[in-house]
Design a protein around this motif. Sequence first.
Motif, PDB file in Angstrom:
ATOM      1  N   THR A  28      29.301  29.921  35.882  1.00  0.00           N
ATOM      2  CA  THR A  28      29.019  30.632  37.128  1.00  0.00           C
ATOM      3  C   THR A  28      27.715  31.369  36.856  1.00  0.00           C
ATOM      4  O   THR A  28      27.115  31.164  35.804  1.00  0.00           O
ATOM      5  CB  THR A  28      30.119  31.654  37.494  1.00  0.00           C
ATOM      6  N   THR A  30      27.674  34.405  36.156  1.00  0.00           N
ATOM      7  CA  THR A  30      27.980  35.455  35.166  1.00  0.00           C
ATOM      8  C   THR A  30      28.212  34.829  33.786  1.00  0.00           C
ATOM      9  O   THR A  30      27.378  34.976  32.888  1.00  0.00           O
ATOM     10  CB  THR A  30      29.230  36.252  35.588  1.00  0.00           C
ATOM     11  N   VAL A  31      29.342  34.160  33.611  1.00  0.00           N
ATOM     12  CA  VAL A  31      29.679  33.504  32.345  1.00  0.00           C
ATOM     13  C   VAL A  31      30.366  32.176  32.693  1.00  0.00           C
ATOM     14  O   VAL A  31      30.685  31.930  33.863  1.00  0.00           O
ATOM     15  CB  VAL A  31      30.628  34.374  31.476  1.00  0.00           C
ATOM     16  N   ASN A  57      48.110  39.066  31.660  1.00  0.00           N
ATOM     17  CA  ASN A  57      46.718  39.323  32.026  1.00  0.00           C
ATOM     18  C   ASN A  57      46.320  38.370  33.146  1.00  0.00           C
ATOM     19  O   ASN A  57      46.100  37.191  32.927  1.00  0.00           O
ATOM     20  CB  ASN A  57      45.821  39.117  30.794  1.00  0.00           C
ATOM     21  N   LEU A  59      44.648  36.337  36.494  1.00  0.00           N
ATOM     22  CA  LEU A  59      43.439  35.514  36.614  1.00  0.00           C
ATOM     23  C   LEU A  59      42.741  35.771  37.947  1.00  0.00           C
ATOM     24  O   LEU A  59      43.391  36.146  38.930  1.00  0.00           O
ATOM     25  CB  LEU A  59      43.837  34.038  36.536  1.00  0.00           C
ATOM     26  N   HIS A  62      38.974  31.886  42.456  1.00  0.00           N
ATOM     27  CA  HIS A  62      37.602  31.680  42.930  1.00  0.00           C
ATOM     28  C   HIS A  62      37.627  30.838  44.200  1.00  0.00           C
ATOM     29  O   HIS A  62      38.301  29.795  44.241  1.00  0.00           O
ATOM     30  CB  HIS A  62      36.768  31.000  41.849  1.00  0.00           C
ATOM     31  N   LEU A 113      51.757  41.130  39.482  1.00  0.00           N
ATOM     32  CA  LEU A 113      51.346  42.313  40.252  1.00  0.00           C
ATOM     33  C   LEU A 113      51.422  41.977  41.746  1.00  0.00           C
ATOM     34  O   LEU A 113      51.577  40.811  42.118  1.00  0.00           O
ATOM     35  CB  LEU A 113      49.899  42.697  39.903  1.00  0.00           C
ATOM     36  N   THR A 115      48.968  42.307  43.667  1.00  0.00           N
ATOM     37  CA  THR A 115      47.575  42.133  44.080  1.00  0.00           C
ATOM     38  C   THR A 115      47.023  40.820  43.533  1.00  0.00           C
ATOM     39  O   THR A 115      47.593  40.221  42.629  1.00  0.00           O
ATOM     40  CB  THR A 115      46.727  43.287  43.522  1.00  0.00           C
ATOM     41  N   ALA A 117      43.078  39.004  42.405  1.00  0.00           N
ATOM     42  CA  ALA A 117      41.631  39.169  42.216  1.00  0.00           C
ATOM     43  C   ALA A 117      40.940  37.958  42.831  1.00  0.00           C
ATOM     44  O   ALA A 117      41.347  36.821  42.591  1.00  0.00           O
ATOM     45  CB  ALA A 117      41.322  39.256  40.722  1.00  0.00           C
ATOM     46  N   ARG A 119      37.060  36.105  43.918  1.00  0.00           N
ATOM     47  CA  ARG A 119      35.605  36.137  43.771  1.00  0.00           C
ATOM     48  C   ARG A 119      35.016  34.837  44.293  1.00  0.00           C
ATOM     49  O   ARG A 119      35.606  33.764  44.125  1.00  0.00           O
ATOM     50  CB  ARG A 119      35.268  36.333  42.295  1.00  0.00           C
ATOM     51  N   PRO A 140      39.271  32.014  34.380  1.00  0.00           N
ATOM     52  CA  PRO A 140      39.051  33.050  33.364  1.00  0.00           C
ATOM     53  C   PRO A 140      37.818  32.699  32.546  1.00  0.00           C
ATOM     54  O   PRO A 140      37.432  31.528  32.485  1.00  0.00           O
ATOM     55  CB  PRO A 140      40.305  32.968  32.491  1.00  0.00           C
ATOM     56  N   VAL A 181      34.590  44.339  38.704  1.00  0.00           N
ATOM     57  CA  VAL A 181      35.909  44.195  39.352  1.00  0.00           C
ATOM     58  C   VAL A 181      36.233  45.489  40.108  1.00  0.00           C
ATOM     59  O   VAL A 181      36.301  46.570  39.512  1.00  0.00           O
ATOM     60  CB  VAL A 181      37.016  43.891  38.314  1.00  0.00           C
ATOM     61  N   LEU A 192      37.275  48.754  38.204  1.00  0.00           N
ATOM     62  CA  LEU A 192      38.091  48.488  37.015  1.00  0.00           C
ATOM     63  C   LEU A 192      37.271  47.905  35.874  1.00  0.00           C
ATOM     64  O   LEU A 192      37.593  48.110  34.708  1.00  0.00           O
ATOM     65  CB  LEU A 192      39.232  47.519  37.353  1.00  0.00           C
ATOM     66  N   MET A 225      42.210  44.951  30.625  1.00  0.00           N
ATOM     67  CA  MET A 225      41.336  45.956  30.035  1.00  0.00           C
ATOM     68  C   MET A 225      41.971  46.667  28.842  1.00  0.00           C
ATOM     69  O   MET A 225      41.310  47.391  28.121  1.00  0.00           O
ATOM     70  CB  MET A 225      40.915  46.986  31.094  1.00  0.00           C
TER      71      MET A 225
END
Length: 318
Positions: A28, A30-31, A57, A59, A62, A113, A115, A117, A119, A140, A181, A192, A225
């Motif tokens: 991407t 970013t990484v 953890n 993910l 996208h 969770l 929620t 994430a 992007r 990830p 984030v 975050l 984190m």
Amino acid sequence: MKTHIYTKETLKEAADQIKKWEIVAFPTETVYGLWADAFNIEAIEKIYQVKGRPSDNPLIVHIASISQLENIAFIPEIHKNVIHRLLKIYWPGPLTLILPKKACVLDIVSGWLDTVAVRMPKNRKTLRLIQLSGTLLVGPSANLSGKPSSTKYQHVLHDFDGKIQGVILDSPTSIGIESSVLDFSTQIPTLLRPGSISLEELTEHIPELFYSEQIIDWKVKSPGMKYKHYSPQARIILFEQSAINKINTSKIQYEAEWKKVRVIFPETYKNFWKKLFDLFRDSDIQHYDIILIAAIDETFAGRAIMNRIRKATSQTII
Ligand code: TXA
Ligand code: MG
């Protein structure tokens, strides 16, 4: 398994592999990420397994267009205006939003969770891959858990050659540090994970934005984190700004013990964030035992850089 190298011309083949629940690494802005179908438990289990990532953890999902956001997440009414403003400015781009999730999001994706994430990356090939795969993709960072993220396809092969279906041949990622984030699932939005879009810049849009390196309960806030991260094999010793004058003596002392020592002064590099992970990985290739690194101001991009360095550090000199 032989890890296949894809090019711009063979994107469709890569997408077809993802449809078959395989994992393909893609850059991407970013990484690099390890991509898999966000709605396929088996493919996602493979991701956790191949990375050695703890299953609590979650993910990032996208997406390839803003219209896909509301397929998987709710936009809280109280934050609606600011979210739409941010999407206009920063998407596609290095900004991940945490939002209340819709029922279609798998628990294994959200780490159980409430929620998710989300992007929209800014890389034409990656957006094309998502479109061609006909689904949404988890992605990830493409590194073994606890190791530095990958900014070059060679980094990906170093960690995953023979373990994933393929990787796309591309130039180094342009930003080199993971996305910022931003959590909108609570009344007061929280940053975050700092990234290339700085806290200062985000605060212009969200004056009440909360950020602390010391959030007590990372387990609840953002499970990723709480883990040690970004670490090369070499032991990292961080010198706070007040102790930078001790670096040279320290280098001499370690070298007297036959240690191979690398000294990094971030301020001597142009756009250091692009080089941080490559320097860490190169230190392993060159068998450095110890990296002595000088702290920089924790403002603007320096905050994201120091956040990564602190998580990789074994010892801090004050
Ligand atoms: O730039 C990036 O974001 C890269 C590229 C490949 O897109 N991806 C990336 O993914 O850095 P990963 O999995 O290495 O980091 C995702 C971070 C972790 O710290 C994770 O805990 C957090 O986002 N995260 C994911 N879902 C979350 C959620 N529902 N609530 C809080 N934090 C979440
Ligand atoms: Mg990561």
